[in-house]
Design a protein around this motif. Structure first.
Motif: not given
Length: 480
Positions: A136, A104-106, A475, A473, A88-91
């Motif tokens: 995401g 957000y993507d995952g 991860r 970001g 899971s990532e936040l950018w």
């Protein structure tokens, strides 16, 4: 449109990086402290023999869900291994690119490995399958607009089959034959130290991603393939593979949607072939020198590729009298070299130290958007005392735009009086830190400076040149 200077980008980036890393460390500290306290208590309360036989504690075990009361070990002994991992990532884009913002993507990955020798008595055979659940919204498609995708897990949302193959080992394991479906960069064009980085170009190089149909057999789209690997000596390995060159069925729009589910299984497309020669040295435990691997490789694609400058009659495609139909060329090809070299090792350690990597790839100029790709960088393994599994890395990835494509853009600007010529390159500078919280949980803060996002090449995301972007970001990876 004004473009920030590299100095301005770097100044702003330093502040972003400091804030990002501080936030991650503050959030992770209570967990790490608890894990260390629990570990200390276990050591003091048990003898060495009881530690070996007792189940690992929550913070020490390899997977979040543990050994399933011994079932996981029993299955592995029988030849069955399950895998489940969530990334899971936040950018956040701080400036430049398409727009500022946060996304957000995952990626959830499920896998099954069957040791067919244990299960059926089929000596040297392994079956493997995995699938993705992509969720995401990724940073490149929504915030940056660059060619070299910021995150190597960014893709169109889907639940997708990826790898599906059977592998046979022969000649005491020196010869391996794999048949099924996978992506080219599961084995080809990869560097050991480059695998640390999150930008996609450090996994699947930006040149074939820009030049091959649908981006080539590359995450998240695999294709049917055959791969043969032969270890001729302890130092020399030969690898060859043939893929279907276009993973997406014919059509328009997003290729990933045309291959929805990852089950196109295309066998009637053009061929994409790879060959690599590996030379590895100082790999064994008793080696006195520093380990290194050198690779020479090439790929060959039998598809038709459009000329970047001329139409079928020889007129420039920018000429108002041009038919607009580019002349075609076949085949396409590229040559590349890769170096992975440890340059310093901490005394008394096998893995702690500094390693560097370099990859250079070149392709024909006339019928490729990109004709030159260069990436390089370093990894510092175990940079701090007591953090043996942490890794710090800094890398640079350069995607060169071919002179033919740039000449076309210049002639188009002269003919229409609008637009701007393409930039000579898109370059990404990435700094990252892999932080091992527990054996089953890692955090990886990451900072990327994208210079000339998209290189001024018009896309569905933007038709105008974009400002330099600063993207930060984090991860989180959990192994279940």
């Amino acid at each position: 449109m004004a473009v920030e200077s590299p100095a301005t980008c770097l100044a702003r980036a330093s502040g972003v990086a400091s804030s990002l890393l501080l936030t991650v460390l503050v959030l992770a500290f209570p967990t790490i402290a608890s894990a260390q306290s629990a570990d200390s208590a276990t050591v003091s309360a048990t003898s060495p023999s009881s530690q070996d036989s007792a189940p690992a504690g929550f913070w020490q075990r390899d997977t979040l869900t543990g050994n399933w009361d011994g079932l996981r070990t029993s299955l592995a002994d029988s030849g069955i291994k399950f895998g489940l991992q969530e990334q899971s990532e936040l950018w956040g884009n701080q400036s430049g690119g398409l727009r500022r913002g946060v996304v957000y993507d995952g990626l959830t990955t499920a896998s099954l490995t069957l040791d067919l020798e244990k299960l059926t008595g089929w000596t040297g055979a392994t079956f493997f399958v995995d699938a993705y659940q992509i969720h995401g919204r990724g940073p490149s498609g929504n915030l940056v607009g660059n060619q070299q995708i910021v995150s190597n897990i960014e893709a169109t949302r889907d639940t997708k089959l990826y790898q599906l193959w059977i592998e046979q080992k022969l000649l005491d394991g020196r010869l391996t034959v794999r048949v099924g479906q996978e992506g080219a960069n599961d084995q080809m064009m990869i560097t050991q130290y480059g695998a640390l980085f999150l930008n996609s170009s450090f996994g699947f190089p930006g040149l074939p991603a820009a030049d091959l149909p649908s981006g080539g057999p590359n995450y998240p789209m695999a294709t049917p393939m055959v791969r043969v690997q032969f270890q001729a000596t302890d130092k020399i390995t030969l690898v060859g593979a043939v893929f279907n060159g276009d993973p997406a069925p014919p059509g328009t729009g997003d290729p990933q949607l045309r291959d929805a589910g990852g089950t196109a299984f295309r066998l009637n497309g053009h061929a994409l072939a790879f060959t690599e020669l590996w030379y590895s040295t100082n790999q064994g435990d008793g080696a006195t020198g520093l380990p290194a691997t050198y690779k020479l490789g090439a790929w060959y694609d039998s598809a038709q590729f459009a000329d970047q400058l001329y139409d079928t009659s020889g007129l420039s495609l920018a000429n108002p009298k041009s038919s607009g139909v580019p002349r075609e060329h076949s085949p396409d090809f590229a040559f590349y070299g890769i170096v992975d070299q440890m340059i310093w090792r901490k005394p008394g350690s096998k893995q702690s130290g500094v390693g560097v990597f370099l990859q250079v790839m070149g392709a024909p100029n006339q019928f490729n958007l990109s004709n030159l790709f260069v990436e390089g960088g370093l990894n510092w393994m175990a940079p701090f005392a007591g953090r043996d599994n942490d890794v710090f890395g800094i890398g640079v990835s350069y995607l060169g735009i071919s002179p033919a494509a740039r000449r076309y853009s210049s002639e188009l600007v002269a003919a229409t009086g609008t637009g701007q010529p393409y930039a000579s390159n898109e370059t990404v500078v990435e700094a990252t830190y892999l932080y091992q919280v527990t054996p089953w949980w890692t955090l990886q803060p990451d900072l990327q400076i994208v210079i000339n996002p998209g290189a001024g090449v018009p896309t569905s995301l933007s038709t105008a040149p974009l400002k330099n972007a600063i993207v930060g970001g984090v991860r989180a990876t959990i192994v279940f």
